[in-house]
Design an enzyme around this catalytic site. Structure first.
Site, PDB file in Angstrom:
ATOM      1  N   LYS A 112       7.686  10.681  -1.505  1.00  0.00           N
ATOM      2  CA  LYS A 112       7.480   9.160  -1.055  1.00  0.00           C
ATOM      3  C   LYS A 112       8.734   8.330  -1.130  1.00  0.00           C
ATOM      4  O   LYS A 112       9.429   8.474  -2.544  1.00  0.00           O
ATOM      5  CB  LYS A 112       6.223   8.475  -1.645  1.00  0.00           C
ATOM      6  CG  LYS A 112       4.978   8.870  -1.222  1.00  0.00           C
ATOM      7  CD  LYS A 112       3.762   7.889  -1.955  1.00  0.00           C
ATOM      8  CE  LYS A 112       2.422   8.537  -1.627  1.00  0.00           C
ATOM      9  NZ  LYS A 112       2.120   8.068  -0.173  1.00  0.00           N
TER      10      LYS A 112
ATOM     11  N   ASP B 235       2.560  14.965   1.426  1.00  0.00           N
ATOM     12  CA  ASP B 235       2.079  14.082   0.967  1.00  0.00           C
ATOM     13  C   ASP B 235       0.582  13.520   1.676  1.00  0.00           C
ATOM     14  O   ASP B 235       0.233  12.678   1.328  1.00  0.00           O
ATOM     15  CB  ASP B 235       2.777  12.711   1.304  1.00  0.00           C
ATOM     16  CG  ASP B 235       2.789  11.484   0.758  1.00  0.00           C
ATOM     17  OD1 ASP B 235       2.183  11.589  -0.088  1.00  0.00           O
ATOM     18  OD2 ASP B 235       3.430  10.426   1.366  1.00  0.00           O
TER      19      ASP B 235
ATOM     20  N   GLU C  59      -1.871  14.968   0.759  1.00  0.00           N
ATOM     21  CA  GLU C  59      -2.507  15.785  -0.123  1.00  0.00           C
ATOM     22  C   GLU C  59      -4.123  15.352  -0.156  1.00  0.00           C
ATOM     23  O   GLU C  59      -4.866  16.341  -0.639  1.00  0.00           O
ATOM     24  CB  GLU C  59      -1.891  15.834  -1.366  1.00  0.00           C
ATOM     25  CG  GLU C  59      -2.156  14.564  -2.298  1.00  0.00           C
ATOM     26  CD  GLU C  59      -2.040  12.988  -1.778  1.00  0.00           C
ATOM     27  OE1 GLU C  59      -1.304  12.919  -1.033  1.00  0.00           O
ATOM     28  OE2 GLU C  59      -2.872  12.407  -2.114  1.00  0.00           O
TER      29      GLU C  59
ATOM     30  N   ARG D 162      -6.436  14.730   1.847  1.00  0.00           N
ATOM     31  CA  ARG D 162      -7.353  15.616   2.526  1.00  0.00           C
ATOM     32  C   ARG D 162      -7.635  17.035   2.225  1.00  0.00           C
ATOM     33  O   ARG D 162      -8.564  17.681   2.436  1.00  0.00           O
ATOM     34  CB  ARG D 162      -6.592  15.525   4.231  1.00  0.00           C
ATOM     35  CG  ARG D 162      -5.438  16.131   4.407  1.00  0.00           C
ATOM     36  CD  ARG D 162      -5.083  15.591   5.723  1.00  0.00           C
ATOM     37  NE  ARG D 162      -4.079  14.332   5.629  1.00  0.00           N
ATOM     38  CZ  ARG D 162      -3.790  13.754   6.623  1.00  0.00           C
ATOM     39  NH1 ARG D 162      -3.853  14.307   7.877  1.00  0.00           N
ATOM     40  NH2 ARG D 162      -3.256  12.412   6.438  1.00  0.00           N
TER      41      ARG D 162
ATOM     42  N   LYS E  24     -11.765  11.123  -4.032  1.00  0.00           N
ATOM     43  CA  LYS E  24     -10.525  11.355  -4.033  1.00  0.00           C
ATOM     44  C   LYS E  24      -9.981  10.887  -5.400  1.00  0.00           C
ATOM     45  O   LYS E  24      -9.790   9.781  -5.472  1.00  0.00           O
ATOM     46  CB  LYS E  24      -9.435  11.033  -2.917  1.00  0.00           C
ATOM     47  CG  LYS E  24      -7.964  11.027  -3.090  1.00  0.00           C
ATOM     48  CD  LYS E  24      -7.179  10.824  -1.872  1.00  0.00           C
ATOM     49  CE  LYS E  24      -5.798  11.107  -2.175  1.00  0.00           C
ATOM     50  NZ  LYS E  24      -4.771  10.475  -0.997  1.00  0.00           N
TER      51      LYS E  24
ATOM     52  N   ASP F 144      -4.247   5.896  -6.375  1.00  0.00           N
ATOM     53  CA  ASP F 144      -4.725   7.024  -5.402  1.00  0.00           C
ATOM     54  C   ASP F 144      -6.003   7.675  -6.083  1.00  0.00           C
ATOM     55  O   ASP F 144      -6.379   8.689  -5.418  1.00  0.00           O
ATOM     56  CB  ASP F 144      -3.628   7.935  -5.201  1.00  0.00           C
ATOM     57  CG  ASP F 144      -3.615   8.472  -3.606  1.00  0.00           C
ATOM     58  OD1 ASP F 144      -4.416   7.913  -2.927  1.00  0.00           O
ATOM     59  OD2 ASP F 144      -3.155   9.410  -3.490  1.00  0.00           O
TER      60      ASP F 144
HETATM   61  N1  BES Z   1      -2.418   8.167  -0.844  1.00  0.00           N
HETATM   62  C1  BES Z   1      -1.689   8.173   0.514  1.00  0.00           C
HETATM   63  C2  BES Z   1      -2.076   7.171   1.311  1.00  0.00           C
HETATM   64  C3  BES Z   1      -2.183   5.668   0.989  1.00  0.00           C
HETATM   65  C4  BES Z   1      -1.092   4.769   1.604  1.00  0.00           C
HETATM   66  C5  BES Z   1      -2.984   5.140   0.043  1.00  0.00           C
HETATM   67  C6  BES Z   1      -0.792   3.484   1.149  1.00  0.00           C
HETATM   68  C7  BES Z   1      -3.029   3.818  -0.162  1.00  0.00           C
HETATM   69  C8  BES Z   1      -1.937   2.985   0.271  1.00  0.00           C
HETATM   70  C9  BES Z   1      -1.755   9.594   1.181  1.00  0.00           C
HETATM   71  O1  BES Z   1      -2.040  10.777   0.276  1.00  0.00           O
HETATM   72  C10 BES Z   1      -0.626   9.616   2.021  1.00  0.00           C
HETATM   73  O2  BES Z   1       0.495   9.525   1.447  1.00  0.00           O
HETATM   74  N2  BES Z   1      -0.867   9.733   3.157  1.00  0.00           N
HETATM   75  C11 BES Z   1       0.310   9.918   4.173  1.00  0.00           C
HETATM   76  C12 BES Z   1      -0.420  10.828   5.247  1.00  0.00           C
HETATM   77  C13 BES Z   1       0.987  11.427   6.177  1.00  0.00           C
HETATM   78  C14 BES Z   1       1.995  12.187   5.418  1.00  0.00           C
HETATM   79  C15 BES Z   1       0.273  11.866   7.352  1.00  0.00           C
HETATM   80  C16 BES Z   1       0.418   8.625   4.861  1.00  0.00           C
HETATM   81  O3  BES Z   1      -0.454   7.627   5.136  1.00  0.00           O
HETATM   82  O4  BES Z   1       1.597   7.946   4.993  1.00  0.00           O
HETATM   83 ZN    ZN Z   2      -2.800  10.193  -1.654  1.00  0.00          ZN
HETATM   84 ZN    ZN Z   3      -0.092  11.304  -0.385  1.00  0.00          ZN
END
Ligand code: BES
Ligand code: ZN
Ligand code: ZN
Length: 471
Positions: free
Chosen positions: A245, A315, A317, A319, A233, A256
């Site tokens: 966010k 967010d 994204e 996946r 990713k 990321d």
């Molecule tokens: N890049 C983030 C995940 C992340 C969070 C990485 C903290 C490193 C530290 C990912 O794209 C994300 O935002 N995931 C969301 C998913 C949710 C919206 C289902 C999350 O984990 O809050």
């Molecule tokens: Zn992300």
């Molecule tokens: Zn995200």
């Protein structure tokens, strides 16, 4: 920095003494330890010795010598020796001591106006053991240098700021690496992605001022035992998109891109170690920006695998990018398929900041991966799928949704989302690695400095080396 292994004594400015036995009277020599109880550090300037308390495991060796290097640098000491007792595996004892020394050299200080004026003073490190096999020790040193160098290369990419490091920077770095290490490199952009029906990846890229980049690097040794495909990713920044966010959670999202950066590091190291596997590194690079063109919650995307996805949260994204990249990856007919991603905050909540979450359908492969990498230096933990969590990503209007209906089990529901894009014949060959916790930590820990850690690299390289030895 020069690190040398010796099976005889050597003169150096200082000596590092590992203290295992807390009964300090057993140590040879006449020392006034004051309040020192055998744990932590004790610097004896008069006798030119540094004492550090350790436990009997490889990480403890690495952590201790890392600390020693920092202390010696502070005191402007040029060389030190360390006579160590080998643990169970001689190769690994030297490997970890070398990791500690080499990792202590890493710094990301290009934006500091006042860099450390003086060049680092510490120049020579001698690792001494009169009993162990010299060839094993030298092989460990050689491998440690290649691995630590690859890790630093990865860390520099992750630490770079989001206005500088964009999708095209991945393209430049991949092409540079390919030239240097004689790898094949193909780079695709939006037109190709459209033609391939990679609409999930494209949706994430829609509001970006930079093109989407799908980068495919290949390392082909003369004789290959397996084809192993890595997918990373590469979100050069994750604002969350329209599902923006909150400020506190957006910070650090330059990291990321850690999965893609690690995958680049892995193929670099694999080619330099001349591993007997055909290795592919596939990077999905874009940022998740916000703007009038943004993809939206409520959109439905038709992915390359023709699975339709209801967007509930922009967010989630990573996946989406991975779904299309994993689809591309399976066309290569891999024997093993690994993806690495900073995919979920839930993984960090569940496992803590230092541990990678391993997921997949093949319990045996996961157990084998876990066992082989137990002493890699990186921490990992298997998170098991179950059919009840699968229910949570069902959609009323599409095949699946990109976020689960419950916030519990978020790391696993993200893994289960990806599973929808893994074809039947590759289900048993796939491991998803969520590195959201350890990829970037805002403090020094173990042998890692503040920021990017290169987590997942030693884990995977160790797996590949062990696999090669067992075949
Ligand atoms: N890049 C983030 C995940 C992340 C969070 C990485 C903290 C490193 C530290 C990912 O794209 C994300 O935002 N995931 C969301 C998913 C949710 C919206 C289902 C999350 O984990 O809050
Ligand atoms: Zn992300
Ligand atoms: Zn995200």
């Amino acid at each position: 920095m020069k690190i040398e292994f010796l099976n005889k004594d050597k003169k150096a400015d200082f000596e590092l003494v590992f203290v295992k036995d807390k009964n300090l009277k057993n140590l040879k020599g006449d020392f006034d330890f004051g309040n020192y109880d055998g744990s932590g550090e004790f610097l004896d300037i008069k006798n030119q010795k540094l004492f550090i308390g350790i436990e009997s495991d490889y990480n403890s060796y690495a952590n201790a010598i890392y600390k020693a290097c920092k202390i010696f640098k502070k005191y402007n000491i040029k060389s030190f020796k360390c006579e160590f007792e080998s643990l169970e595996c001689e190769y690994r004892s030297v490997l970890f001591l070398a990791y500690g020394v080499l990792y202590s050299e890493y710094e990301f200080n290009k934006y500091k106006s006042k860099k450390d004026e003086k060049k680092p003073s510490l120049k020579e490190v001698y690792l001494i053991n009169k009993k162990i096999n010299e060839n094993d020790a030298n092989e460990a040193l050689q491998n440690a240098k290649i691995i630590a160098d690859g890790v630093s290369f990865t860390k520099d990419i992750i630490n770079e700021i989001p206005s500088v490091y964009v999708s095209t920077s991945f393209e430049e770095d991949a092409l540079k690496l390919a030239k240097k290490n004689k790898l094949e490199c193909k780079v695709y952009s939006n037109d190709y992605l459209k033609q391939e029906g990679m609409n999930a990846f494209l949706a994430v890229n829609r509001a970006s001022e930079h093109p989407a980049k799908l980068i495919h690097l290949t390392y082909k040794p003369k004789k290959s035992k397996k084809r192993i495909v890595y997918v990373g990713k590469g979100l050069t920044y994750d604002t969350g998109g329209l599902s923006l966010k909150p400020a506190d959670f957006m910070r650090t999202m330059k990291a990321d891109k850690s999965g893609a950066s690690s995958v680049l590091g892995i193929i670099k190291i694999a080619s330099e170690l001349k591993l007997p596997y055909e290795i592919h590194a596939i990077i999905g690079a874009t940022d998740n920006a916000i703007g009038p063109k943004s993809y939206k919650p409520d959109d439905i995307l038709i992915s390359r695998e023709k699975v339709s996805i209801e967007v509930q949260n922009t967010d989630a994204e990573g996946r989406l990018v991975l779904a299309d990249c994993l689809s591309y990856a399976q066309d290569l007919k891999p024997d093993l398929l690994f993806d690495m991603a900073t995919l979920t905050g839930a993984c960090v909540v569940g496992l803590g900041e230092y541990t990678t979450g391993l997921m997949g359908n093949n319990e045996e492969l996961l157990a084998d991966f876990y066992t082989k990498t137990k002493n890699s230096g990186d921490y990992a933990c298997v998170l098991h799928f179950n059919p009840h969590l699968k229910e949570l990503i069902k959609s009323k209007i599409a095949d699946i949704t990109n976020t689960a209906s419950s916030r519990y089990g978020g790391a696993i529901t993200a893994g289960l989302f990806l599973d929808n894009f893994i074809r039947k014949e590759y289900k048993d060959k796939w491991i998803h690695q969520d590195i959201a916790g350890p990829a970037y930590v805002e403090k020094e820990w173990g042998i890692h400095s503040f920021g990017a850690s290169g987590a997942g690299i030693r884990l995977n390289i160790d797996y590949l080396l062990k696999l090669a030895r067992s075949e």
